[in-house]
Design a protein around this motif. Structure first.
Motif, PDB file in Angstrom:
ATOM      1  N   VAL A  11     -13.932   9.236  -4.690  1.00  0.00           N
ATOM      2  CA  VAL A  11     -14.329   8.930  -3.317  1.00  0.00           C
ATOM      3  C   VAL A  11     -13.353   7.881  -2.813  1.00  0.00           C
ATOM      4  CG1 VAL A  11     -16.135   7.993  -1.836  1.00  0.00           C
ATOM      5  CG2 VAL A  11     -16.760   9.363  -3.828  1.00  0.00           C
ATOM      6  N   ARG A  12     -12.814   8.089  -1.639  1.00  0.00           N
ATOM      7  CA  ARG A  12     -11.932   7.099  -1.011  1.00  0.00           C
ATOM      8  C   ARG A  12     -12.645   6.575   0.226  1.00  0.00           C
ATOM      9  NH1 ARG A  12      -7.437   6.790  -3.563  1.00  0.00           N
ATOM     10  NH2 ARG A  12      -6.473   8.570  -4.557  1.00  0.00           N
ATOM     11  N   VAL A  13     -12.903   5.281   0.219  1.00  0.00           N
ATOM     12  CA  VAL A  13     -13.576   4.638   1.337  1.00  0.00           C
ATOM     13  C   VAL A  13     -12.557   3.748   2.028  1.00  0.00           C
ATOM     14  CG1 VAL A  13     -15.439   3.096   2.025  1.00  0.00           C
ATOM     15  CG2 VAL A  13     -15.773   4.684   0.119  1.00  0.00           C
ATOM     16  N   ILE A  14     -12.275   4.056   3.269  1.00  0.00           N
ATOM     17  CA  ILE A  14     -11.301   3.294   4.054  1.00  0.00           C
ATOM     18  C   ILE A  14     -12.082   2.513   5.099  1.00  0.00           C
ATOM     19  CG2 ILE A  14      -9.298   3.438   5.577  1.00  0.00           C
ATOM     20  CD1 ILE A  14      -8.889   6.306   4.174  1.00  0.00           C
ATOM     21  N   LEU A  15     -12.067   1.198   4.969  1.00  0.00           N
ATOM     22  CA  LEU A  15     -12.786   0.324   5.895  1.00  0.00           C
ATOM     23  C   LEU A  15     -11.780  -0.319   6.839  1.00  0.00           C
ATOM     24  CD1 LEU A  15     -15.097  -1.350   3.233  1.00  0.00           C
ATOM     25  CD2 LEU A  15     -15.668   0.560   4.756  1.00  0.00           C
ATOM     26  N   ILE A  16     -11.975  -0.116   8.116  1.00  0.00           N
ATOM     27  CA  ILE A  16     -11.093  -0.694   9.132  1.00  0.00           C
ATOM     28  C   ILE A  16     -11.864  -1.770   9.876  1.00  0.00           C
ATOM     29  CG2 ILE A  16      -9.801  -0.261  11.258  1.00  0.00           C
ATOM     30  CD1 ILE A  16      -9.233   2.557  10.201  1.00  0.00           C
ATOM     31  N   SER A  17     -11.299  -2.969   9.904  1.00  0.00           N
ATOM     32  CA  SER A  17     -11.935  -4.054  10.654  1.00  0.00           C
ATOM     33  C   SER A  17     -11.594  -3.895  12.127  1.00  0.00           C
ATOM     34  CB  SER A  17     -11.480  -5.409  10.125  1.00  0.00           C
ATOM     35  OG  SER A  17     -10.074  -5.515  10.201  1.00  0.00           O
ATOM     36  N   PRO A  18     -12.547  -4.182  13.001  1.00  0.00           N
ATOM     37  CA  PRO A  18     -12.333  -3.953  14.431  1.00  0.00           C
ATOM     38  C   PRO A  18     -11.367  -4.957  15.053  1.00  0.00           C
ATOM     39  CG  PRO A  18     -14.466  -4.943  14.063  1.00  0.00           C
ATOM     40  CD  PRO A  18     -13.875  -4.676  12.711  1.00  0.00           C
ATOM     41  N   ALA A  19     -10.968  -4.636  16.268  1.00  0.00           N
ATOM     42  CA  ALA A  19     -10.046  -5.484  17.024  1.00  0.00           C
ATOM     43  C   ALA A  19     -10.732  -6.774  17.462  1.00  0.00           C
ATOM     44  CB  ALA A  19      -9.527  -4.714  18.245  1.00  0.00           C
ATOM     45  N   MET A  20      -9.936  -7.688  17.910  1.00  0.00           N
ATOM     46  CA  MET A  20     -10.398  -9.007  18.341  1.00  0.00           C
ATOM     47  C   MET A  20     -11.260  -8.887  19.603  1.00  0.00           C
ATOM     48  SD  MET A  20     -10.258 -12.231  17.640  1.00  0.00           S
ATOM     49  CE  MET A  20      -8.876 -12.501  16.554  1.00  0.00           C
ATOM     50  N   LEU A 144     -13.971   7.196   6.226  1.00  0.00           N
ATOM     51  CA  LEU A 144     -13.398   6.121   7.020  1.00  0.00           C
ATOM     52  C   LEU A 144     -14.508   5.478   7.837  1.00  0.00           C
ATOM     53  CD1 LEU A 144     -10.076   6.113   8.877  1.00  0.00           C
ATOM     54  CD2 LEU A 144     -12.113   5.437  10.112  1.00  0.00           C
ATOM     55  N   ALA A 145     -14.542   4.152   7.871  1.00  0.00           N
ATOM     56  CA  ALA A 145     -15.568   3.457   8.640  1.00  0.00           C
ATOM     57  C   ALA A 145     -14.964   2.230   9.320  1.00  0.00           C
ATOM     58  CB  ALA A 145     -16.721   3.031   7.737  1.00  0.00           C
ATOM     59  N   VAL A 146     -15.252   2.070  10.599  1.00  0.00           N
ATOM     60  CA  VAL A 146     -14.872   0.874  11.348  1.00  0.00           C
ATOM     61  C   VAL A 146     -16.064  -0.069  11.260  1.00  0.00           C
ATOM     62  CG1 VAL A 146     -14.150  -0.065  13.572  1.00  0.00           C
ATOM     63  CG2 VAL A 146     -13.385   2.226  12.883  1.00  0.00           C
ATOM     64  N   VAL A 147     -15.877  -1.191  10.567  1.00  0.00           N
ATOM     65  CA  VAL A 147     -16.995  -2.101  10.278  1.00  0.00           C
ATOM     66  C   VAL A 147     -16.573  -3.561  10.429  1.00  0.00           C
ATOM     67  CG1 VAL A 147     -18.157  -0.472   8.744  1.00  0.00           C
ATOM     68  CG2 VAL A 147     -16.500  -2.072   7.792  1.00  0.00           C
ATOM     69  N   GLU A 148     -17.565  -4.396  10.659  1.00  0.00           N
ATOM     70  CA  GLU A 148     -17.320  -5.831  10.823  1.00  0.00           C
ATOM     71  C   GLU A 148     -16.778  -6.441   9.519  1.00  0.00           C
ATOM     72  OE1 GLU A 148     -17.405  -7.480  13.586  1.00  0.00           O
ATOM     73  OE2 GLU A 148     -18.396  -5.990  14.850  1.00  0.00           O
ATOM     74  N   VAL A 172     -10.658 -11.173   6.230  1.00  0.00           N
ATOM     75  CA  VAL A 172     -10.423  -9.809   6.695  1.00  0.00           C
ATOM     76  C   VAL A 172      -9.934  -9.899   8.144  1.00  0.00           C
ATOM     77  CG1 VAL A 172     -11.441  -7.538   7.097  1.00  0.00           C
ATOM     78  CG2 VAL A 172     -12.253  -8.945   5.189  1.00  0.00           C
ATOM     79  N   PRO A 173      -8.619  -9.857   8.353  1.00  0.00           N
ATOM     80  CA  PRO A 173      -8.091  -9.943   9.713  1.00  0.00           C
ATOM     81  C   PRO A 173      -8.447  -8.702  10.538  1.00  0.00           C
ATOM     82  CG  PRO A 173      -6.377 -10.386   8.075  1.00  0.00           C
ATOM     83  CD  PRO A 173      -7.569  -9.833   7.343  1.00  0.00           C
ATOM     84  N   PRO A 174      -8.433  -8.838  11.859  1.00  0.00           N
ATOM     85  CA  PRO A 174      -8.693  -7.682  12.726  1.00  0.00           C
ATOM     86  C   PRO A 174      -7.666  -6.568  12.505  1.00  0.00           C
ATOM     87  CG  PRO A 174      -8.760  -9.719  13.987  1.00  0.00           C
ATOM     88  CD  PRO A 174      -8.234 -10.064  12.626  1.00  0.00           C
ATOM     89  N   LEU A 175      -8.143  -5.358  12.666  1.00  0.00           N
ATOM     90  CA  LEU A 175      -7.313  -4.158  12.586  1.00  0.00           C
ATOM     91  C   LEU A 175      -6.530  -4.047  11.279  1.00  0.00           C
ATOM     92  CD1 LEU A 175      -6.093  -3.984  16.284  1.00  0.00           C
ATOM     93  CD2 LEU A 175      -7.775  -2.495  15.164  1.00  0.00           C
ATOM     94  N   THR A 176      -7.220  -4.351  10.186  1.00  0.00           N
ATOM     95  CA  THR A 176      -6.634  -4.104   8.877  1.00  0.00           C
ATOM     96  C   THR A 176      -7.485  -3.081   8.141  1.00  0.00           C
ATOM     97  OG1 THR A 176      -7.808  -5.996   7.912  1.00  0.00           O
ATOM     98  CG2 THR A 176      -5.525  -6.359   8.623  1.00  0.00           C
ATOM     99  N   GLN A 193      -4.051  -3.889   4.351  1.00  0.00           N
ATOM    100  CA  GLN A 193      -2.994  -3.101   4.958  1.00  0.00           C
ATOM    101  C   GLN A 193      -3.158  -3.107   6.470  1.00  0.00           C
ATOM    102  OE1 GLN A 193      -3.240   0.828   3.371  1.00  0.00           O
ATOM    103  NE2 GLN A 193      -3.367   0.141   1.272  1.00  0.00           N
ATOM    104  N   ALA A 194      -2.098  -3.431   7.171  1.00  0.00           N
ATOM    105  CA  ALA A 194      -2.144  -3.361   8.637  1.00  0.00           C
ATOM    106  C   ALA A 194      -2.134  -1.902   9.057  1.00  0.00           C
ATOM    107  CB  ALA A 194      -0.952  -4.097   9.220  1.00  0.00           C
ATOM    108  N   LEU A 195      -2.821  -1.613  10.147  1.00  0.00           N
ATOM    109  CA  LEU A 195      -2.773  -0.260  10.682  1.00  0.00           C
ATOM    110  C   LEU A 195      -1.430  -0.048  11.329  1.00  0.00           C
ATOM    111  CD1 LEU A 195      -6.288   0.159  12.286  1.00  0.00           C
ATOM    112  CD2 LEU A 195      -5.462   1.113  10.146  1.00  0.00           C
TER     113      LEU A 195
END
Length: 195
Positions: A11-20, A144-148, A172-176, A193-195
């Motif tokens: 299972v590959r879980v990709i978590l993306i932190s939201p923008a500022m 893939l999930a966009v999460v806080e 966890v910086p934004p948009l990583t 990883q930066a997007l």
């Protein structure tokens, strides 16, 4: 052939932190607010770096949902991936709460079971996010999930079996993008990883 079988079960879980947004910029608890112009612009610029996924999810905050939209995603909102519930501290600045309730903040930072705000303790957040992570079925492919950021941090702590105190040491910086991959309860981490 064996390599292919292992890959199919991972299972590959990709978590993306939201923008500022202003709430994050001001260090507010559950500072849900629309993305500001700079956050929207940065998310739009990062859209080309979003990997493909078999399942796309999002936390329920406006910031997560709007970031996902700007990134060109159409996620399903997942309750287990909601931001950390901060009870009566919701919307308040950390600095203001620290000034008015120093003992409560100290307890909250030191004890993972403390919830002086009347919301969710760190232990409860970690159990909720960890339960979701452990509930993903082998062979689910890329999720893939966009999460806080708090959700990303809880997933890392749970997935790697770290002590609760490690939660406070993760930024966890934004948009990583943070990726957990594994099978049968064994998770590996690729972070920052930066997007």
């Amino acid at each position: 052939m064996v390599h292919g079988v292992e890959s199919a079960l991972t299972v590959r879980v990709i978590l993306i932190s939201p923008a500022m947004n202003p709430g994050l910029r001001e260090a507010r608890f559950e500072g849900d607010a629309p993305l500001d112009e700079a956050g929207t612009r940065r998310a739009r610029a990062a859209a080309g770096g979003v990997p493909d996924a078999d399942l796309c999810l999002s936390g329920g905050s406006e910031r997560c949902l709007r970031t996902a939209e700007v990134l060109g995603l159409q996620p399903v909102s997942e309750l287990a991936l909601a931001d950390w519930a901060m009870g009566r501290w919701r919307g308040k600045r950390l600095s203001d709460v620290s000034d008015s309730e120093p003992e409560a903040v100290a307890s909250w930072l030191a004890d993972p079971d403390a919830a002086p705000h009347g919301g969710e303790s760190l232990s409860n957040l970690s159990a909720r996010v960890g339960g979701w992570l452990d509930g993903l079925e082998e062979g689910s492919g890329r999720v893939l999930a966009v999460v806080e950021p708090a959700v990303v941090r809880a997933a890392i702590v749970h997935g790697l079996g770290l002590p609760s105190s490690a939660f406070w040491r993760l930024d966890v910086p934004p948009l990583t993008r943070t990726e957990l991959s594994g099978r049968q309860g064994r998770w590996n981490l690729m972070c920052g990883q930066a997007l």
